[in-house]
Design a protein around this motif. Structure first.
Motif, PDB file in Angstrom:
ATOM      1  N   LEU C 335       1.025  -6.972  -4.553  1.00  0.00           N
ATOM      2  CA  LEU C 335       1.805  -8.199  -4.393  1.00  0.00           C
ATOM      3  C   LEU C 335       1.907  -8.956  -5.715  1.00  0.00           C
ATOM      4  O   LEU C 335       2.965  -9.503  -6.055  1.00  0.00           O
ATOM      5  CB  LEU C 335       1.172  -9.089  -3.331  1.00  0.00           C
ATOM      6  N   ILE C 338       4.475  -7.301  -7.659  1.00  0.00           N
ATOM      7  CA  ILE C 338       5.818  -7.586  -7.138  1.00  0.00           C
ATOM      8  C   ILE C 338       6.280  -8.972  -7.560  1.00  0.00           C
ATOM      9  O   ILE C 338       7.435  -9.141  -7.981  1.00  0.00           O
ATOM     10  CB  ILE C 338       5.835  -7.434  -5.605  1.00  0.00           C
ATOM     11  N   ILE C 339       5.395  -9.974  -7.476  1.00  0.00           N
ATOM     12  CA  ILE C 339       5.866 -11.286  -7.914  1.00  0.00           C
ATOM     13  C   ILE C 339       6.129 -11.269  -9.421  1.00  0.00           C
ATOM     14  O   ILE C 339       6.978 -12.013  -9.901  1.00  0.00           O
ATOM     15  CB  ILE C 339       4.927 -12.447  -7.521  1.00  0.00           C
ATOM     16  N   PHE C 368       8.661  -6.162  -1.201  1.00  0.00           N
ATOM     17  CA  PHE C 368       7.895  -7.375  -0.904  1.00  0.00           C
ATOM     18  C   PHE C 368       7.596  -7.461   0.579  1.00  0.00           C
ATOM     19  O   PHE C 368       6.488  -7.774   0.993  1.00  0.00           O
ATOM     20  CB  PHE C 368       8.668  -8.619  -1.353  1.00  0.00           C
ATOM     21  N   TRP C 421       9.505 -15.565   1.153  1.00  0.00           N
ATOM     22  CA  TRP C 421      10.679 -14.799   1.584  1.00  0.00           C
ATOM     23  C   TRP C 421      11.918 -15.699   1.648  1.00  0.00           C
ATOM     24  O   TRP C 421      12.961 -15.376   1.088  1.00  0.00           O
ATOM     25  CB  TRP C 421      10.389 -14.168   2.956  1.00  0.00           C
TER      26      TRP C 421
END
Lengths: 126, 135, 485
Positions: C335, C338-339, C368, C421
């Motif tokens: 994560l 991904i960010i 994500f 999201w």
């Protein structure tokens, strides 16, 4: 002997914690250094200091002499001192750098800007 | 060159070599007597920092073959490699092997010597340089 | 050799990379080579443990309780594998990330080596030494950012972590003084000795406090959100994925396998601390809008689940905790990666300044989505199995409040994830010119999709991993196989 060691520990820990709680970067580092030496001392005391007989097997002897000093805590303490020393040197350089750049030791907020709004956190532009 | 201390300035050269040779002597003596890589390394650091205080950090750096951090890394690599000889002979890692008077322990100690020398001078030089150039 | 290799490879990579500092291209090659070799050696270790059970080596070939022992059982082998995969992913990810500092690779590999060494250590003092080395590596990485921000964050991290290591050192000294041992096997026998056992809980409690600080448990987590967000992203993934988890693993190992006679009151306290950790972490995350800070707070809340699993103190709970640990290392780090891609593509790290990522890149949205669901624990992801196993154990022991709070925290996690999201992917970008999904490098895509694929696979087919970990944790808390004593 034991009472002396324990008193030293108690006074030292008090001094270290007191310095650590101070709002001055240099005192903080000194406090950590004192606490570090006391942690080393606790480690050293784990071997029950007091014996002066070296843990060396003499030529011709079958085993260690009776009442020998425990060499392990001494070795461990030495290791811990070396590591602690390296960390302390690093911390001093760091504190010197922060102080030279004008850190405000009262707050140290450079990485935590103040919110503009009451409810939402600030937007940080970096 | 530090003008205020003529005695120290002139003595620094011979003193450096004296300290450095002493550090090597302690390193090799450590084989069977008190001494060894760590203490030897500290003596070498003393020699280097003496030179750095008197003649400047650049002069002290020139006496080391590698930059401090790389010197320290080379030392640890040497120590690890000395431990890797044993697995080739089917023994646990870091078991030391002797051939007469020579042994892998010597390589290990030399590695420790280099690591201590490199790491500590790596701390001292930047601090001295900062001292020399007040910003 | 199998046991030593996963530790030696990153260590040698770090050292050789330090030697190669003036030559960036050579350093880069070394980093890639080291990353691949580490994964291969971790596979070899895993295969060895599968075939022969616990493997151990005593450095220098000394007889049993005297030498420094490194040991791998299924738990540590799985964690070494996870750490190796994470290190490789971070390497692949950062290779395309433009030029980097020459000191970065040595420090990064040093942290990996230290984390792996901690999972393999079977000796208290060795454990302490590697914790210190890990601390040094992280301090170096934190300070690399330069500037006042990094210096202050590093100072905060330094002061609190050093306090933790000092507590640990003092506790180790006291434990040695009471038992005369440092080796785990010897300690676990000594801890059962009725002449020694009564003195131990106090010392073990001190050790516990130190490890809780390192793990970022309530109320000692202040250092974590104060410093993590100043790290550059791929490093944040590595450190956020490994640091606190390793400390949680050591807690599990020490309480479950070494000092098995921990008094019930200590475990009870740990359980309540776990709840406080979960709640404070997830609430901190709910407040923030900065992507990095949200995930940093989620680290704290996930540590709560791990502590809950440890506090339940049965071999089934130990197995569940270990599986959750595996899941958490991979998903959390992924994560963060991904960010990192989101920030690259959308140009800012604050949710109020970004948006439009779903039309921008459906693949990124999908990646994500999968990982966020895994973090929340929606079936059939790894997070679901991890939480399910822990919660089942909690309910079986009649700990309905603990289980209920853990479920509620899962809902709040879902809130944070849906905030990212909605704000990051769904809403239109407030400044459309800054949205540039082509800025994402190939290495980033590779690392993130590789990890996601692995997470999905483990989630769909968790049986082998769970069985393997079960075999390793069967010996944990031997007195309490049928529930709490």
């Amino acid at each position: 002997m034991n009472l002396l060691l324990i008193l030293t520990l108690g006074i030292g820990v008090a001094a270290g914690v007191y310095l650590m709680l101070s709002r001055d970067l240099f005192r903080l580092v000194v406090g950590l250094a004192i606490l570090g030496s006391l942690a080393n001392m606790i480690l050293f005391m784990g071997g029950r200091p007091g014996s002066l007989i070296a843990p060396v097997i003499e030529k011709g002897a079958e085993g260690l002499p009776a009442g020998f000093a425990d060499p392990l805590p001494q070795a461990l303490t030495l290791t811990a001192i070396v590591i602690g020393f390296a960390l302390l040197a690093f911390a001093l350089v760091l504190a010197a750098r922060a102080a030279r750049n004008g850190a405000d030791p009262d707050r140290l907020r450079a990485s935590e800007p103040k919110p503009h709004e009451a409810v939402k956190p600030p937007i940080e532009d970096w | 060159m530090n003008e205020r201390l003529p005695l120290l300035t002139n003595a620094a050269g011979p003193l450096y070599w004296l300290l450095f040779l002493a550090s090597l002597w302690v390193l090799f003596r450590g084989h069977n007597a008190p001494g060894g890589g760590f203490i030897g390394g500290l003596l070498a650091v003393a020699a280097s920092s003496l030179l750095a205080t008197v003649r400047g950090v650049a002069a002290a750096r020139r006496r080391q073959w590698l930059a401090p951090v790389r010197l320290a890394a080379a030392g640890v690599v040497l120590a690890l490699l000395s431990g890797l000889v044993a697995p080739l002979a089917g023994q646990p890692f870091l078991t030391h092997i002797w051939w007469g008077g020579l042994s892998t322990v010597l390589a290990f100690d030399l590695g420790v010597f280099l690591a201590v020398w490199g790491a500590l001078t790596g701390y001292i030089y930047p601090l001295l340089e900062e001292e020399a150039s007040p910003s | 050799m199998q046991v030593v290799l996963p530790l030696l490879i990153p260590l040698l990579t770090a050292l050789l990379a330090a030697l190669a500092m003036p030559r960036p291209r050579l350093q880069r090659g070394l980093g890639q080579l080291g990353g691949v070799a580490l994964v291969l050696s971790a596979l070899w270790l895993l295969q060895g443990v599968m075939a022969q059970g616990r493997l151990s080596v005593i450095l220098g070939g000394w007889p049993a309780p005297f030498g420094i022992e490194l040991a791998a059982d299924p738990l540590s082998a799985v964690l070494v594998m996870a750490a190796a995969l994470l290190a490789l992913a971070v390497r692949v990810y950062s290779d395309d990330h433009g030029s980097s500092e020459p000191t970065r690779l040595p420090l990064e590999q040093g942290v990996v080596a230290a984390a792996i060494a901690i999972t393999l250590a079977a000796d208290l003092f060795n454990l302490y030494v590697w914790f210190e080395l890990m601390l040094m590596g992280v301090l170096g990485l934190l300070a690399l950012g330069g500037g006042q921000r990094a210096a202050e964050a590093t100072l905060k991290y330094f002061a609190l972590s050093l306090l933790g290591t000092l507590l640990m050192l003092a506790a180790i000294g006291l434990i040695y003084g009471a038992t005369g041992h440092l080796n785990f096997t010897a300690l676990s026998q000594a801890a059962r000795d009725p002449a020694i056992a009564p003195a131990l809980p106090l010392y073990v409690g001190l050790l516990l406090a130190a490890l809780l600080l390192k793990a970022g448990a309530f109320p000692l987590f202040a250092w974590l959100p104060a410093s993590y967000h100043t790290l550059p992203l791929p490093l944040l993934a590595l450190i956020g994925g490994l640091l606190t988890k390793v400390a949680a693993y050591v807690l599990l190992r020490l309480l479950g396998d070494v000092f098995v006679l921990t008094p019930a009151a200590l475990l009870e306290g740990l359980g309540w601390l776990a709840l406080a950790t979960m709640i404070s972490g997830v609430l901190g995350a709910a407040y923030h809008w900065d992507l990095r800070r949200i995930l940093a707070f989620h680290i704290v809340s996930q540590i709560g689940y791990l502590l809950l699993g440890i506090a339940l103190a049965t071999s089934a709970a130990a197995s569940a905790t270990a599986f959750f640990l595996l899941h958490n290392i991979l998903v959390k780090a992924n994560l963060f990666l991904i960010i990192g891609l989101m920030i690259l593509a959308a140009g800012h790290h604050d949710l109020r300044r970004i948006g439009g990522l779903y039309p921008g890149s459906v693949l990124l949205a999908l990646l994500f989505f999968v990982n966020a669901f895994a973090l929340v624990g929606v079936p059939p992801t790894t997070g679901f199995w991890g939480k399910f196993l822990i919660l089942r154990e909690a309910f079986e022991q009649g700990r309905y409040l603990w289980g209920g709070v853990a479920l509620g925290v899962g809902l709040l996690t879902l809130y944070s994830m849906s905030k990212i999201w909605l704000e990051g992917f769904w809403k239109a970008h407030p400044d459309p010119e800054r949205l540039n999904t082509a800025a994402i490098p190939l290495g980033g895509w590779l690392a993130v999709s590789g990890l996601t694929l692995l997470i999905v696979l483990i989630g769909l087919y968790p049986e082998p991993a769970i069985r393997f970990i079960d075999a390793g944790s069967a010996g944990f808390w031997p007195a309490s196989s049928g529930g709490r004593p």
